[in-house]
Design a protein around this motif. Structure first.
Motif, short mmCIF file in Angstrom:
data_model
loop_
_atom_site.label_atom_id
_atom_site.label_comp_id
_atom_site.label_asym_id
_atom_site.label_seq_id
_atom_site.Cartn_x
_atom_site.Cartn_y
_atom_site.Cartn_z
N LEU A 142 21.42 4.33 -36.18
CA LEU A 142 21.19 4.93 -37.49
C LEU A 142 22.24 4.48 -38.51
O LEU A 142 21.93 4.26 -39.68
CB LEU A 142 21.21 6.46 -37.37
CG LEU A 142 20.05 7.09 -36.61
CD1 LEU A 142 20.27 8.59 -36.43
CD2 LEU A 142 18.73 6.84 -37.34
N TRP A 143 23.48 4.34 -38.05
CA TRP A 143 24.55 3.89 -38.93
C TRP A 143 24.36 2.43 -39.31
O TRP A 143 24.46 2.06 -40.49
CB TRP A 143 25.89 4.09 -38.23
CG TRP A 143 27.04 3.34 -38.84
CD1 TRP A 143 27.67 2.25 -38.33
CD2 TRP A 143 27.70 3.61 -40.08
NE1 TRP A 143 28.69 1.83 -39.15
CE2 TRP A 143 28.72 2.65 -40.23
CE3 TRP A 143 27.53 4.58 -41.07
CZ2 TRP A 143 29.57 2.63 -41.33
CZ3 TRP A 143 28.37 4.56 -42.17
CH2 TRP A 143 29.37 3.60 -42.29
N GLY B 179 21.07 2.07 -41.38
CA GLY B 179 20.87 3.00 -42.49
C GLY B 179 21.88 2.88 -43.61
O GLY B 179 21.61 3.30 -44.74
N ARG B 180 23.03 2.23 -43.34
CA ARG B 180 24.07 2.21 -44.36
C ARG B 180 23.72 1.33 -45.55
O ARG B 180 24.10 1.65 -46.68
CB ARG B 180 25.41 1.78 -43.76
CG ARG B 180 25.43 0.40 -43.16
CD ARG B 180 26.76 0.07 -42.51
NE ARG B 180 27.89 0.31 -43.40
CZ ARG B 180 29.09 -0.24 -43.24
NH1 ARG B 180 29.32 -1.05 -42.21
NH2 ARG B 180 30.06 0.01 -44.10
N LEU C 107 20.74 3.28 -47.52
CA LEU C 107 21.08 4.65 -47.88
C LEU C 107 22.48 4.82 -48.43
O LEU C 107 22.74 5.74 -49.20
CB LEU C 107 20.90 5.57 -46.66
CG LEU C 107 19.51 5.63 -46.03
CD1 LEU C 107 19.55 6.49 -44.77
CD2 LEU C 107 18.50 6.18 -47.02
N ALA D 243 24.19 7.69 -44.48
CA ALA D 243 23.93 7.13 -43.16
C ALA D 243 24.79 7.79 -42.10
O ALA D 243 24.34 8.06 -40.98
CB ALA D 243 24.16 5.62 -43.17
N SER E 238 23.54 10.08 -38.98
CA SER E 238 23.89 9.67 -37.63
C SER E 238 24.43 10.83 -36.78
O SER E 238 24.47 10.74 -35.55
CB SER E 238 24.93 8.54 -37.67
OG SER E 238 26.20 9.02 -38.07
#
Length: 233
Positions: A27-28, A31-32, A35, A40, A44
């Motif tokens: 997710l990190w 997503g960073r 987002l 993010a 996470s």
């Protein structure tokens, strides 16, 4: 052909890795960019939060243990939401960790180690009354082991905070993925040590119970053979 069953301990290790490290890492990482760092990072933490609540409900932890888990989750979530940025969130996590270290130290100093009450909760789940377990665990020769475990909780908190500060200063927010991995590994090491100490407390507890039973048998006039059999258990 029989299927091999996964041992409960191995199962939890896999689940811990999955929810506390692997999913947050993915997710990190992915997503960073779309987002931003802070959203993010917040996202996470969700899998670990949900998984911790699930474990709490499934294992039916009660009293001190349950209260400690709920308070930790609540404070951690509030701190994360109020941080405002990824870097502040990481630093606030360090401060929160040190706050818990202070709480553990105070509990040790006033001779009310959380480790003892965690053991009382576990004994209750095994069918033992809380009052009798608490009285037993405070006996001389047993209590010191719960103080040692409490001290390990303090050392773990200091080590985890120090590791996070080191990675933060060296890599900044970009090192968040490494923090997830290194902190999870360190957490496993300390958890194994703490669980080993908890299991070891069975030895002094059994020795104390046997000595009390032996004393009672001697007063009741039991035969030397019966007393010797009890001592060899």
């Amino acid at each position: 052909m029989e299927k091999k069953q996964t041992k409960p301990g191995s199962k939890f290790i896999i689940l811990d890795l999955f929810f506390y490290a692997l999913i947050p890492y993915v997710l990190w990482k992915f997503g960073r960019n779309p987002l931003g760092d802070y959203p993010a990072m917040l996202i996470s933490t969700i899998p670990g939060f949900i998984y911790t609540v699930y474990r709490f409900v499934k294992e039916k932890q009660l009293n001190i243990t349950g209260l400690f888990v709920i308070v930790s989750l609540f404070l951690g979530t509030i701190v994360d939401l109020l941080s405002g940025s990824a870097e502040k969130m990481l630093w606030n996590g360090v401060y929160l960790g040190l706050f818990f270290v202070i709480i553990h130290f105070i509990a040790l100093a006033v001779r009310r180690p959380f480790a003892l009450y965690f053991a009382v909760d576990f004994a209750y789940l095994q069918g033992h009354e809380r009052k009798s377990s608490t009285k037993l665990f405070y006996e001389k020769g047993i209590f010191k082991w719960f103080q040692i475990i409490q001290l390990v909780f303090i050392v773990r908190g200091l080590f985890m905070a120090g590791l996070k500060v080191y990675l933060l200063k060296r890599f900044g927010v970009d090192g968040y993925d490494q923090m997830l991995i290194y902190r999870q590994i360190a957490d496993w090491v300390f958890s194994a040590l703490i669980m080993g100490l908890f299991f070891y407390t069975n030895k002094p507890i059994q020795n104390f119970v046997n000595s009390q039973s032996k004393h009672s048998m001697e007063q009741e006039g039991a035969t030397p053979v019966a007393i010797e059999e009890l001592a060899n258990k």
